[in-house]
Design an enzyme around this catalytic site. Structure first.
Site, short mmCIF file in Angstrom:
data_model
loop_
_atom_site.label_atom_id
_atom_site.label_comp_id
_atom_site.label_asym_id
_atom_site.label_seq_id
_atom_site.Cartn_x
_atom_site.Cartn_y
_atom_site.Cartn_z
N SER A 9 0.85 -1.20 0.00
CA SER A 9 0.00 0.00 0.00
C SER A 9 0.88 1.25 0.00
O SER A 9 1.70 1.42 -0.89
CB SER A 9 -0.94 -0.05 1.21
OG SER A 9 -1.90 0.98 1.16
N ASP B 15 -8.68 -4.33 -6.65
CA ASP B 15 -8.12 -3.45 -5.62
C ASP B 15 -8.36 -1.98 -5.96
O ASP B 15 -7.99 -1.50 -7.03
CB ASP B 15 -6.62 -3.73 -5.52
CG ASP B 15 -5.94 -2.95 -4.41
OD1 ASP B 15 -6.59 -2.10 -3.79
OD2 ASP B 15 -4.75 -3.19 -4.18
#
Length: 664
Positions: free
Chosen positions: A446, A498
């Site tokens: 991330s 995602d």
């Protein structure tokens, strides 16, 4: 639709948003009214007790008051059900009904006070059933009044009371002029201040310094510019996301085009190079996940983690000079040891220090792969969120790159912080002194994946054999030139749909335009969209085939916006008319396109089940390119596909499957 205008100001609620809450209150009021009516009828001749006269009047007045409220609610729900999101015409009488309903709160408040006084009077000696009925009535009245006040605070729009100005058609709309320019500046400044106050309120629990104040202003300006050119209320956005999800599912169920089938043919799915990178990614994802410390370890081992950490964490620990930041109970370091399987002596440096633009990381020796691993933590605090949201662009100067490009500002500053630590503090020199033959590998998930990517670009000249594995990095990270340059040494791993990997300002602008277009073109009432959408999200089934105003239009007409779309943009909004010349539905993008770093491995489920609890999931991996992630996909898995445990599970599944194939 445009926000409801009431009491001379705009509210963050539409005139078609009263169907579901109004129907729920109507049901409660009906049950309540029937109960009071039965209570009054049964005890009609039994009000001779002390205080009974007041009780008789109270119950009779309550029956009439509830009947009036039920009539007003019935009219409110019926009117709110009319029309569509972009066609509020059939609901034009709703403000009058809403004023009537709000006026009825005054006698209800008085009646609630009278009931409370009567119940608290010790001289009242009426039948217990009647007293309990009045107590229930008083409690219900106060609960409804309190929830109404909370609802008003939620839908209150701080900008709704700003004065609006309408420029005549014949007058020049040049915002360079002093009057219009000052007007636009004042409205923009007010909107920025409102967003800045909201962000400060959310971050009230963290110590704020100059960096925080600069970040607050930058993020507030970002939100102001993004939301200023539309007049959608939150329920419109929810309806738009539901419609987009179903439209997207319908497209996925359609037969693929020949070119698309060729691109994703089985012969191109798995190569030797891909197999090697998947095996490496599965190994290094453990380091990226370990950087989250004890929160990740407890999340993945909810029943045993605390016991194991309490038993093991205090046994071994590096010297104080090896750890920076607070880890009072040694839980972070103990979790890292358990996740990676390393020994405490394998760690060169561990930093838990966390501020805005300064994120935790650790440096360790990986003897299995003969690598010095720099693992950067992802988003886990308010400071990290502020770093994520500092999404302005800034230049990254590199001598070896022919065309210097743009990068994400907040993530670049975080990478600069770690770069200074690694180089200026001699951390990498210390590591290579211990293991000079090892290669350098940088990993992160991330925010950590984005930071690791930019850090790898900065270190590339000094360490030519460097490799970087970025797991689920943010989509708006590197300009095209830098993204192409990074393909030589960075591998990004993305799972499914995602959201973060597709998150960039151009993609967000595209999502906003898609929401405006689809809600404007759908000719179903909003409550039907929300109800059917919730059923679809929870129970699955076939996507709803909502008729739209686009049906029957020729292909040339589809490129032109409908009037309904125009009505949802700010220059048609009576509340935000001063921002008329701000970005428009068909205006060019305001933000440069930024892309994912490096070569991209996209992992998808072979038979994607809509059920979140599916136990046996098979994954397929393929090399992909940045254009696949140029649009945000709406899905229940758009958040879960980003989670580090899901990424690790997918990589382990593919790695084990490849290993079993080799053994066969």
């Amino acid at each position: 639709m445009p926000g409801l205008v009431l009491f001379g100001r705009r509210w963050a609620i539409g005139s078609d948003d009263f169907v579901l809450p109004g129907a729920f209150e109507l049901f409660v009021r009906l049950v309540w009214w029937i109960g009071i009516l039965v209570l009054y009828t049964v005890h009609k001749g039994q009000f001779n007790c002390p205080g009974g006269g007041l009780l008789h009047s109270y119950l009779l007045g309550l029956i009439l008051l509830l009947a009036s409220i039920i009539c007003a609610l019935s009219a409110l729900v019926y009117i709110s059900m009319q029309g569509t999101i972009s066609n509020p015409g059939p609901r034009k009488s709703l403000p009058k009904i809403l004023y009537t309903r709000l006026l009825l709160y005054f006698p209800e408040f008085i009646w609630a006070v009278v009931g409370a006084v009567w119940v608290s009077d010790n001289s009242v000696q009426c039948e217990k059933t009647v007293i309990n009925g009045v107590i229930g009535t008083v409690i219900a009245s106060w609960i409804i009044i309190i929830f109404t006040i909370i609802g008003v605070l939620i839908v209150f729009d701080p900008l709704g009371g700003k004065k609006t100005f309408y420029l005549p058609e014949g007058v020049s709309r040049n915002l360079e002029s002093s009057q219009s320019g000052q007007l636009l500046y004042n409205v923009k400044s007010s909107a920025t201040r409102v967003w800045e106050k909201r962000i400060r309120l959310l971050c009230c629990c963290i110590v704020q310094d100059d960096d925080h104040r600069v970040a607050f202003t930058s993020i507030a300006e970002l939100f102001r510019s993004y939301f200023s050119d539309t007049d959608l209320v939150p329920s419109d956005i929810a309806a738009g996301l539901i419609l987009l999800h179903q439209e997207q599912d319908k497209r996925e169920n359609c037969p693929k085009e020949p070119e698309e089938v060729l691109c994703h043919s089985p012969s191109s799915l798995m190569t030797d190079d891909l197999d090697v990178e998947l095996e490496n990614a599965a190994h290094y994802m453990l380091f990226a996940a370990a950087a989250y410390g004890w929160p990740y370890y407890v999340y993945t081992n909810p029943y045993t983690a605390l016991c194991k950490l309490n038993g093991d964490c205090c046994r071994n620990r590096p010297t104080d000079s090896d750890i920076t930041g607070s880890d009072r109970h040694n839980f972070h370091f103990g979790s890292i040891l358990k996740i990676t399987g390393l020994q405490y002596r394998d760690f060169i440096h561990i930093s838990f220090h966390n501020k805005i633009y300064e994120i935790p990381f650790f440096v360790a020796l990986d003897h299995k792969k003969e690598a010095i691993v720099v693992a950067v933590r992802g988003t886990l605090s308010f400071e990290d969120i502020l770093t994520d949201l500092s999404a302005d662009c800034e230049d990254l100067t590199l001598e070896e790159v022919l065309e210097n490009g743009f990068v994400h500002k907040g993530i670049t500053q975080a990478a600069n912080y770690i770069y200074r630590k690694l180089i200026n503090d001699g951390i990498l020199n210390q590591a290579f002194t211990i293991a000079p033959e090892y290669k350098l590998v940088i990993v992160g998930h991330s925010l950590g994946g984005g930071t690791a990517s930019i850090l790898a670009i900065m270190l590339r000249n000094s360490f030519p054999t460097l490799r970087c594995y970025a797991f689920s990095p943010p989509g708006g990270l590197l300009s095209k030139s830098l993204a192409d340059y990074s393909k030589h040494f960075i591998v990004s791993v993305i799972v499914g749909k995602d959201l973060v990997a597709r998150l960039s300002m151009p993609n967000m602008e595209d999502l906003k335009r898609r929401i405006v277009r689809i809600v404007a073109n759908c000719n179903r009432p909003k409550y039907q969209i929300l109800l059917r959408g919730c059923w679809y999200e929870v129970f699955g089934g076939d996507p709803d085939d909502f008729p739209t105003e686009l049906d029957g239009r020729n292909q040339d007409a589809l490129t032109q916006p409908l009037l309904a779309e125009e009505s949802l943009m700010v220059h048609r909004s009576p509340s935000y008319n001063a921002l008329e010349e701000e970005s428009h539905l068909n205006s060019p993008p305001q933000y440069p396109h930024l892309y994912l770093p490096g070569k991209i491995i996209h992992i998808v489920e072979e038979c994607s089940s809509r059920r979140l609890c599916s136990s046996d999931i098979k994954y397929t991996a393929r090399w992909s390119n940045e254009t696949v992630f140029s649009s945000i996909l709406i899905s229940p898995r758009m958040i879960t596909d980003h989670m580090p445990d899901v990424v690790l599970k997918a990589l382990n599944s593919l790695s084990q499957e490849h290993g079993s194939c080799l053994s066969c």
